[in-house]
Design an enzyme around this catalytic site. Structure first.
Site, PDB file in Angstrom:
ATOM      1  N   LYS A 173       0.877  -1.042  -0.076  1.00  0.00           N
ATOM      2  CA  LYS A 173      -0.103   0.090  -0.039  1.00  0.00           C
ATOM      3  C   LYS A 173       0.941   1.336   0.061  1.00  0.00           C
ATOM      4  O   LYS A 173       1.600   1.499   0.998  1.00  0.00           O
ATOM      5  CB  LYS A 173      -1.026   0.159   1.212  1.00  0.00           C
ATOM      6  CG  LYS A 173      -1.906   1.296   1.157  1.00  0.00           C
ATOM      7  CD  LYS A 173      -2.674   1.483   2.262  1.00  0.00           C
ATOM      8  CE  LYS A 173      -2.281   2.775   3.039  1.00  0.00           C
ATOM      9  NZ  LYS A 173      -1.978   3.926   2.300  1.00  0.00           N
ATOM     10  N   SER A 227       4.409   7.924  10.445  1.00  0.00           N
ATOM     11  CA  SER A 227       4.225   8.606  11.728  1.00  0.00           C
ATOM     12  C   SER A 227       4.557   7.618  12.902  1.00  0.00           C
ATOM     13  O   SER A 227       4.006   6.511  12.830  1.00  0.00           O
ATOM     14  CB  SER A 227       3.091   9.494  11.909  1.00  0.00           C
ATOM     15  OG  SER A 227       2.024   8.548  11.904  1.00  0.00           O
ATOM     16  N   GLU A 248       9.691   2.000  10.959  1.00  0.00           N
ATOM     17  CA  GLU A 248      10.795   3.316  10.868  1.00  0.00           C
ATOM     18  C   GLU A 248       9.739   4.628  11.004  1.00  0.00           C
ATOM     19  O   GLU A 248       8.851   4.669  10.171  1.00  0.00           O
ATOM     20  CB  GLU A 248      11.380   2.915   9.661  1.00  0.00           C
ATOM     21  CG  GLU A 248      12.952   3.738   9.768  1.00  0.00           C
ATOM     22  CD  GLU A 248      12.676   5.304   9.520  1.00  0.00           C
ATOM     23  OE1 GLU A 248      12.891   6.214  10.229  1.00  0.00           O
ATOM     24  OE2 GLU A 248      12.372   5.507   8.242  1.00  0.00           O
ATOM     25  N   CYS A 282      12.694  12.073   7.302  1.00  0.00           N
ATOM     26  CA  CYS A 282      12.937  11.487   8.741  1.00  0.00           C
ATOM     27  C   CYS A 282      14.190  12.006   9.184  1.00  0.00           C
ATOM     28  O   CYS A 282      14.296  12.066  10.412  1.00  0.00           O
ATOM     29  CB  CYS A 282      13.031  10.036   8.633  1.00  0.00           C
ATOM     30  SG  CYS A 282      11.437   9.167   7.836  1.00  0.00           S
ATOM     31  N   GLU A 383       8.562  16.211  16.335  1.00  0.00           N
ATOM     32  CA  GLU A 383       8.627  16.252  15.231  1.00  0.00           C
ATOM     33  C   GLU A 383       7.963  17.216  14.271  1.00  0.00           C
ATOM     34  O   GLU A 383       6.471  16.997  14.436  1.00  0.00           O
ATOM     35  CB  GLU A 383       8.532  14.846  14.512  1.00  0.00           C
ATOM     36  CG  GLU A 383       9.307  14.725  13.068  1.00  0.00           C
ATOM     37  CD  GLU A 383       9.171  13.389  12.472  1.00  0.00           C
ATOM     38  OE1 GLU A 383       8.211  12.591  12.693  1.00  0.00           O
ATOM     39  OE2 GLU A 383      10.207  13.083  11.633  1.00  0.00           O
TER      40      GLU A 383
HETATM   41  C1  UN1 Z   1      13.259   9.308   5.088  1.00  0.00           C
HETATM   42  O1  UN1 Z   1      13.424  10.351   5.192  1.00  0.00           O
HETATM   43  O2  UN1 Z   1      12.640   8.414   5.403  1.00  0.00           O
HETATM   44  O3  UN1 Z   1      19.287   9.585   4.564  1.00  0.00           O
HETATM   45  C2  UN1 Z   1      14.754   8.530   4.325  1.00  0.00           C
HETATM   46  C3  UN1 Z   1      18.543  10.197   3.800  1.00  0.00           C
HETATM   47  C4  UN1 Z   1      17.725   9.476   2.633  1.00  0.00           C
HETATM   48  C5  UN1 Z   1      16.764   8.790   2.869  1.00  0.00           C
HETATM   49  C6  UN1 Z   1      15.833   9.382   3.877  1.00  0.00           C
HETATM   50  N1  UN1 Z   1      18.868   8.763   1.917  1.00  0.00           N
HETATM   51  O4  UN1 Z   1      18.240  11.308   3.981  1.00  0.00           O
END
Ligand code: UN1
Length: 493
Positions: A173, A227, A248, A282, A383
């Site tokens: 998905k 999230s 993650e 992230c 965040e």
């Molecule tokens: C993400 O933001 O979930 O290291 C991945 C990084 C990228 C991957 C980010 N190669 O910023």
């Protein structure tokens, strides 16, 4: 109007729901396509197809499975520009980053294809004579993948490729905001002649399709990026069913700047880490922990540069900061900025929704820097997922480590220093899954584990060999060729 469909058992199909929702370009609000909204029944069909296909796939030798992945890799590489354009249109990141993201998927495809000839286990001496001992990886079955909009093809590649090369089938998905590049990726699997039923794409909402995937008894494991709120809910539901879940989630990543740091290099690292991808990684830099003796110098260097960051449609090659994904995200970012001001942080620049030069047609937020932030403020802990960075003053590396580690996340941290001793101390003591010395918090490469500590994850990793652990079980095998009963721990003592 282009219609984005599901891909189930090797066929492109519309959900029986008959419902479609628009896919919107975040740079200008225009509708790009519409995407089918699936139901539990579509998930059922996808799982049936996946289960059936996996029965044969697990018997295909891994080096032969890898041949499909090599074809996927070459097709991704050949179509890099097209994929990047589609990705930028629906997600908004600037085109150079769109290309970078597709490259990440290309790299992953070649790397995981190589795993077809590795997937090493252990061969160890048995404690008994005439007995052989080894461990092998075996597939788990059907992997349910739930992926985010911020890295719609890279993260899908991190999950689908290791799942397939280790002998699993996939029900995927993608995020509702980014179904177009997801469909393009699946088309590549189709063109690579991956046997039908091994990859199934089911579009729809988290509450309907996501939950149906998590709850389905035919799905053996869940790999999720998104999230914390959703990750925790998935963990609860899937945990009750004893499914493996790889999660993650969020980050509150910090760059530590010591008094001996090269400040010009630091400025580059902050601008790229905090405002690249409009702060929607992230791994984005959302805190700067700067030694008080260089704080003012750093602030003035940052302010001198931040104005150079041109905002606009990411398809324009000169643009450096694109839109954020949607209206509600824009409002959430603005809300946090207001909270920061109420908490007493000082706004150095930005702090509002961009409306000039037609930017009001899209979802643009001005690159925002707060200073005089203290570690207990909400903007220093939660965040924000937008182009907002908070400067916090520290007096020593020890204090920076304490502040860095005080948040509930642990994805990425960086330290800028000329001292090798202090760099090694930071490498040891920063509680984080990714760590950079004299470089910003983004830019992980695909052949090392990707993930974080504490609230960022649940101990699993995407990327690298470590990701194979998500998609395989270990089987320990003992072959006794002595022709007699040999009792371990007894007959050898
Ligand atoms: C993400 O933001 O979930 O290291 C991945 C990084 C990228 C991957 C980010 N190669 O910023």
């Amino acid at each position: 109007m282009q219609k984005i469909l599901n891909f189930i058992n090797g066929e492109w199909c519309e959900s029986a729901s008959g419902k479609f929702v628009p896919v919107i370009n975040p740079a200008n609000g225009k509708v790009l396509a519409e995407v089918t909204q699936s139901t539990k029944e579509d998930v059922d069909r996808a799982v049936q197809a996946a289960k059936e296909a996996q029965k044969e796939w697990r018997l295909v030798p891994a080096p032969e499975r890898a041949e499909y992945l090599y074809r996927v890799a070459f097709l991704l590489k050949e179509r890099k520009e097209h994929l990047a354009q589609v990705l930028t249109s629906e997600m908004g990141k600037v085109i150079e980053e769109g290309r970078g993201e597709v490259q990440e998927a290309v790299d992953m495809a070649f790397y995981m294809a190589g795993e077809g000839r590795r997937q090493f286990g252990d061969t160890v001496p048995s404690e008994l004579r005439n007995k052989f001992a080894m461990s092998v990886r075996v597939p788990i079955g059907v992997a349910g993948l739930i992926t985010p909009w911020n890295f719609p093809i890279a993260i899908a590649s991190w999950k689908s490729l290791p799942a397939l090369v280790t002998g699993n089938a996939v029900v995927w998905k993608p995020a509702t905001e980014t179904p177009m590049v997801a469909a393009e990726f699946v088309k590549i699997y189709e063109e690579a002649d991956l046997p039908k039923g091994l990859i199934n794409l089911v579009n729809g909402s988290g509450s309907e399709v996501g939950n149906a995937i998590v709850d389905h008894p035919g799905i053996d494991l869940i790999s999720f990026t998104g999230s914390n709120e959703v990750g925790k809910a998935i963990n609860g539901r899937a945990g009750a069913l004893l499914k493996r879940t790889s999660l993650e989630m969020g980050g509150k990543n910090a760059i530590t700047v010591l008094e001996d740091a090269d400040l010009d290099l630091v400025v580059e690292g902050i601008l790229w880490g905090a405002f690249g991808t409009s702060g929607q990684r992230c791994t984005a830099t959302s805190r700067v922990l700067v030694h008080e003796s260089v704080k003012e110098a750093l602030e003035s260097k940052l302010l001198a540069r931040v104005g150079e960051l041109k905002m606009g449609d990411g398809l324009d090659e000169s643009v450096k900061v694109g839109p954020v994904i949607n209206r509600s995200s824009l409002e959430k970012i603005d809300e946090y900025v207001k909270i920061g001001q109420q908490e007493g942080a000082k706004l150095l620049c930005g702090g509002k929704i961009a409306t000039e030069n037609g930017l009001d047609q899209g979802n643009f937020y001005l690159p925002t820097i707060f200073t005089n932030v203290t570690p207990d403020m909400r903007i220093a802990k939660e965040e924000i997922f937008g182009p907002v960075v908070s400067i916090i003053s520290i007096n020593s590396l020890e204090e920076a480590i304490e502040v860095n580690n005080s948040v509930e996340f642990g994805l990425s941290s960086a330290v800028y220093t000329a001292s090798i001793n202090r760099a090694f101390q930071a490498m040891r003591d920063l509680d984080t899954g990714l760590l950079y010395v004299n470089a910003g918090t983004t830019g992980a490469e695909i052949h090392l584990p990707f993930g974080g500590t504490k609230g960022t994850g649940n101990g699993h990793r995407d990327s690298g060999v470590a990701s194979l652990d998500v998609y395989t079980e270990w089987k320990s095998i003992y072959v006794d060729f002595s022709g007699k009963l040999q009792r371990a721990q007894i007959d050898n003592n």
